[in-house]
Design a protein around this motif. Structure first.
Motif, mmCIF file in Angstrom:
data_model
loop_
_atom_site.group_PDB
_atom_site.id
_atom_site.type_symbol
_atom_site.label_atom_id
_atom_site.label_comp_id
_atom_site.label_asym_id
_atom_site.label_seq_id
_atom_site.Cartn_x
_atom_site.Cartn_y
_atom_site.Cartn_z
ATOM 1 N N GLY A 177 40.368 59.396 31.018
ATOM 2 C CA GLY A 177 39.101 59.605 31.698
ATOM 3 C C GLY A 177 38.678 58.417 32.538
ATOM 4 O O GLY A 177 38.940 57.257 32.202
ATOM 5 N N LYS A 178 38.005 58.719 33.635
ATOM 6 C CA LYS A 178 37.533 57.677 34.537
ATOM 7 C C LYS A 178 36.491 56.788 33.884
ATOM 8 O O LYS A 178 36.505 55.554 34.035
ATOM 9 C CB LYS A 178 36.946 58.330 35.794
ATOM 10 N N GLY A 179 35.553 57.383 33.154
ATOM 11 C CA GLY A 179 34.513 56.591 32.513
ATOM 12 C C GLY A 179 35.071 55.587 31.527
ATOM 13 O O GLY A 179 34.542 54.481 31.385
ATOM 14 N N GLU A 180 36.131 55.960 30.839
ATOM 15 C CA GLU A 180 36.789 55.049 29.907
ATOM 16 C C GLU A 180 37.263 53.793 30.630
ATOM 17 O O GLU A 180 37.102 52.661 30.156
ATOM 18 C CB GLU A 180 37.973 55.758 29.256
ATOM 19 N N VAL A 181 37.858 53.975 31.806
ATOM 20 C CA VAL A 181 38.387 52.858 32.586
ATOM 21 C C VAL A 181 37.248 51.968 33.090
ATOM 22 O O VAL A 181 37.325 50.730 33.032
ATOM 23 C CB VAL A 181 39.236 53.382 33.757
ATOM 24 N N LEU A 182 36.182 52.575 33.582
ATOM 25 C CA LEU A 182 35.052 51.793 34.075
ATOM 26 C C LEU A 182 34.428 50.980 32.947
ATOM 27 O O LEU A 182 34.065 49.808 33.134
ATOM 28 C CB LEU A 182 34.007 52.708 34.711
ATOM 29 N N TRP A 183 34.284 51.581 31.788
ATOM 30 C CA TRP A 183 33.709 50.886 30.631
ATOM 31 C C TRP A 183 34.558 49.681 30.249
ATOM 32 O O TRP A 183 34.042 48.572 30.075
ATOM 33 C CB TRP A 183 33.597 51.877 29.473
ATOM 34 N N ARG A 184 35.859 49.874 30.153
ATOM 35 C CA ARG A 184 36.749 48.775 29.765
ATOM 36 C C ARG A 184 36.795 47.683 30.822
ATOM 37 O O ARG A 184 37.050 46.515 30.500
ATOM 38 C CB ARG A 184 38.150 49.314 29.471
ATOM 39 N N SER A 185 36.548 48.043 32.068
ATOM 40 C CA SER A 185 36.611 47.035 33.129
ATOM 41 C C SER A 185 35.593 45.920 32.926
ATOM 42 O O SER A 185 35.782 44.800 33.414
ATOM 43 C CB SER A 185 36.409 47.687 34.506
ATOM 44 N N LEU A 186 34.506 46.190 32.211
ATOM 45 C CA LEU A 186 33.502 45.151 31.982
ATOM 46 C C LEU A 186 34.079 44.001 31.166
ATOM 47 O O LEU A 186 33.602 42.868 31.253
ATOM 48 C CB LEU A 186 32.278 45.741 31.272
ATOM 49 N N ARG A 232 24.011 45.493 38.435
ATOM 50 C CA ARG A 232 24.004 44.220 37.736
ATOM 51 C C ARG A 232 24.710 44.385 36.385
ATOM 52 O O ARG A 232 24.503 45.385 35.685
ATOM 53 C CB ARG A 232 22.572 43.731 37.528
ATOM 54 N N ARG A 233 25.520 43.404 36.033
ATOM 55 C CA ARG A 233 26.190 43.451 34.734
ATOM 56 C C ARG A 233 25.164 43.578 33.609
ATOM 57 O O ARG A 233 25.407 44.275 32.611
ATOM 58 C CB ARG A 233 27.033 42.188 34.546
ATOM 59 N N SER A 234 24.038 42.916 33.771
ATOM 60 C CA SER A 234 23.007 42.947 32.734
ATOM 61 C C SER A 234 22.503 44.357 32.466
ATOM 62 O O SER A 234 21.981 44.631 31.381
ATOM 63 C CB SER A 234 21.839 42.036 33.126
ATOM 64 N N LEU A 235 22.640 45.249 33.439
ATOM 65 C CA LEU A 235 22.305 46.663 33.221
ATOM 66 C C LEU A 235 23.494 47.411 32.638
ATOM 67 O O LEU A 235 23.364 48.124 31.632
ATOM 68 C CB LEU A 235 21.865 47.313 34.533
ATOM 69 N N LEU A 236 24.656 47.273 33.261
ATOM 70 C CA LEU A 236 25.828 48.044 32.843
ATOM 71 C C LEU A 236 26.180 47.808 31.378
ATOM 72 O O LEU A 236 26.594 48.729 30.672
ATOM 73 C CB LEU A 236 27.025 47.706 33.722
ATOM 74 N N GLU A 237 26.025 46.581 30.909
ATOM 75 C CA GLU A 237 26.425 46.280 29.542
ATOM 76 C C GLU A 237 25.487 46.904 28.518
ATOM 77 O O GLU A 237 25.802 46.931 27.326
ATOM 78 C CB GLU A 237 26.498 44.766 29.344
ATOM 79 N N MET A 284 28.426 48.159 26.200
ATOM 80 C CA MET A 284 29.407 47.094 26.017
ATOM 81 C C MET A 284 28.807 45.904 25.281
ATOM 82 O O MET A 284 29.518 45.163 24.587
ATOM 83 C CB MET A 284 29.964 46.667 27.378
ATOM 84 N N ALA A 285 27.503 45.719 25.389
ATOM 85 C CA ALA A 285 26.847 44.613 24.695
ATOM 86 C C ALA A 285 26.971 44.732 23.173
ATOM 87 O O ALA A 285 26.754 43.751 22.455
ATOM 88 C CB ALA A 285 25.380 44.531 25.095
ATOM 89 N N GLU A 286 27.330 45.919 22.665
ATOM 90 C CA GLU A 286 27.497 46.110 21.232
ATOM 91 C C GLU A 286 28.918 45.817 20.756
ATOM 92 O O GLU A 286 29.173 45.825 19.548
ATOM 93 C CB GLU A 286 27.126 47.551 20.854
ATOM 94 N N ILE A 287 29.836 45.570 21.666
ATOM 95 C CA ILE A 287 31.237 45.331 21.316
ATOM 96 C C ILE A 287 31.445 43.856 21.001
ATOM 97 O O ILE A 287 31.117 42.980 21.804
ATOM 98 C CB ILE A 287 32.162 45.773 22.463
ATOM 99 N N ALA A 288 32.004 43.562 19.824
ATOM 100 C CA ALA A 288 32.140 42.178 19.363
ATOM 101 C C ALA A 288 32.949 41.331 20.329
ATOM 102 O O ALA A 288 32.589 40.178 20.620
ATOM 103 C CB ALA A 288 32.772 42.158 17.972
ATOM 104 N N GLU A 289 34.054 41.879 20.837
ATOM 105 C CA GLU A 289 34.896 41.105 21.749
ATOM 106 C C GLU A 289 34.154 40.724 23.016
ATOM 107 O O GLU A 289 34.371 39.649 23.588
ATOM 108 C CB GLU A 289 36.154 41.900 22.098
ATOM 109 N N TYR A 290 33.279 41.583 23.469
ATOM 110 C CA TYR A 290 32.500 41.287 24.680
ATOM 111 C C TYR A 290 31.481 40.198 24.406
ATOM 112 O O TYR A 290 31.300 39.280 25.193
ATOM 113 C CB TYR A 290 31.818 42.559 25.177
ATOM 114 N N ARG A 291 30.815 40.273 23.264
ATOM 115 C CA ARG A 291 29.837 39.237 22.911
ATOM 116 C C ARG A 291 30.509 37.889 22.723
ATOM 117 O O ARG A 291 29.983 36.850 23.153
ATOM 118 C CB ARG A 291 29.101 39.634 21.626
ATOM 119 N N GLU A 292 31.700 37.895 22.127
ATOM 120 C CA GLU A 292 32.423 36.636 21.932
ATOM 121 C C GLU A 292 32.831 36.032 23.260
ATOM 122 O O GLU A 292 32.797 34.810 23.447
ATOM 123 C CB GLU A 292 33.667 36.889 21.071
ATOM 124 N N ARG A 293 33.211 36.872 24.235
ATOM 125 C CA ARG A 293 33.597 36.367 25.532
ATOM 126 C C ARG A 293 32.432 35.716 26.245
ATOM 127 O O ARG A 293 32.577 34.716 26.938
ATOM 128 C CB ARG A 293 34.145 37.507 26.391
#
Length: 314
Positions: A106-115, A202-207, A302-311
């Motif tokens: 799915g396209k949305g899956e790819v966009l989400w992971r791109s963050l 803005r990333r601050s919105l997307l996440e 994405m703000a709820e994903i541990a790997e993203y917060r650690e980054r």
């Protein structure tokens, strides 16, 4: 149309010519914000290279507007990855991002992971099947985010010719998305291309937004952004004409089902059965049914994903 929307069309609908490149670059220098361009791609070797080349040559080398160009390959079987890399993009395979969580199609899956693999304060999404691509698609939708601090998401609007017929593209928009928005989210009725794949935020919105994994991602993001930041934080920019590969009627039917399901979930997040869509194809002297599941899964903010917060801390 609501009076609020009529005012919004005056205040938040612009043309790409309203913000010359020199003004956008000056705003970028003044604010220090960075820009990532993301192209989700699946078997787009014929077009992805030209798009990347235009963005790289005009907006990265000649004018320093874009800081990174990332193509996220969602499982291409052609030379999409090689062509994109040769044109100057950083190519990342969908399955390499957040490997602990198996990817779904799915396209949305790819966009989400791109963050997770981009760094820009502003993230600009561009479909990889566009033809006769112009850098205006990027400058048009990134410009307001650099010059208007209270704008958080900008969608491109354009003419969508279908063959020789001007303005006849966007069939799913006219037959499914626009009626849904006008009936259930009338504050979004002013968007010319609510399902368009070219938009920046803005990333601050997307996440902070959940991402439907399939074709419903554009509708879902628009609705959820409205509720999170309000109509005045959303905008649209006329970038001219969009030419791309058109899908057949059955593919559009599956797309419509996913979009309807996305709307349905936002209207009533209750106990809903897992939906399916049955279509028919001729086989000899009869019609054979073909049943497809409809995308229902959504990825969390994405703000709820541990790997993203650690980054973000690193």
């Amino acid at each position: 149309m609501l009076e609020e929307v009529e005012r919004w069309l005056i205040d938040r609908s612009w043309s790409v010519t309203d913000r010359p490149l020199h003004r956008i670059l000056a705003a970028k220098r003044a604010t220090g914000q960075t820009v990532s361009v993301v192209l989700p791609a699946l078997n787009e070797e014929e077009t992805v290279g030209d798009i990347v080349s235009v963005i790289r040559d005009e907006l990265l080398l000649k004018a320093p507007l874009v800081d990174e160009i990332v193509v996220v390959d969602s499982g291409s079987t052609d030379r999409t990855s090689q062509v994109a890399a040769a044109a100057g993009a950083r190519v990342v395979h969908r399955d390499e991002i957040l490997p602990r969580l198996p990817a779904v199609p799915g396209k949305g899956e790819v966009l989400w992971r791109s963050l997770l693999v981009t760094r820009g304060d502003i993230v600009c999404f561009v479909d990889a099947d566009l033809r006769d691509f112009s850098a205006d698609f990027v400058t048009g939708i990134v410009g307001p985010l650099l010059t208007e601090p209270d704008v958080h998401l900008v969608k491109a609007m354009y003419d969508r010719p279908l063959g020789a017929a001007a303005g006849q593209g966007g069939r799913v928009t006219e037959l499914m998305a626009r009626p849904l928005l006008n009936m259930h989210w009338p504050r979004l009725a002013g968007f010319v291309q609510p399902l368009g794949g070219e938009y920046a935020a803005r990333r601050s919105l997307l996440e902070r937004l959940p991402f439907p994994v399939g074709y419903g991602v554009e509708l879902g993001l628009l609705i959820d952004a409205l509720h999170l930041v309000g109509l005045n934080a959303l905008a649209q920019v006329d970038v001219g004409v969009r030419r791309h590969r058109h899908q057949d009627g059955q593919a559009l039917g599956r797309m419509s089902a996913a979009i309807y399901r996305t709307a349905q979930l936002r209207l009533a997040r209750g106990h809903l059965i897992r939906p399916a869509l049955t279509q028919f194809e001729r086989s000899g002297n009869t019609f054979e049914p073909r049943t497809y599941s409809v995308d229902t899964e959504e990825r969390p903010p994405m703000a709820e994903i541990a790997e993203y917060r650690e980054r973000r801390v690193a």
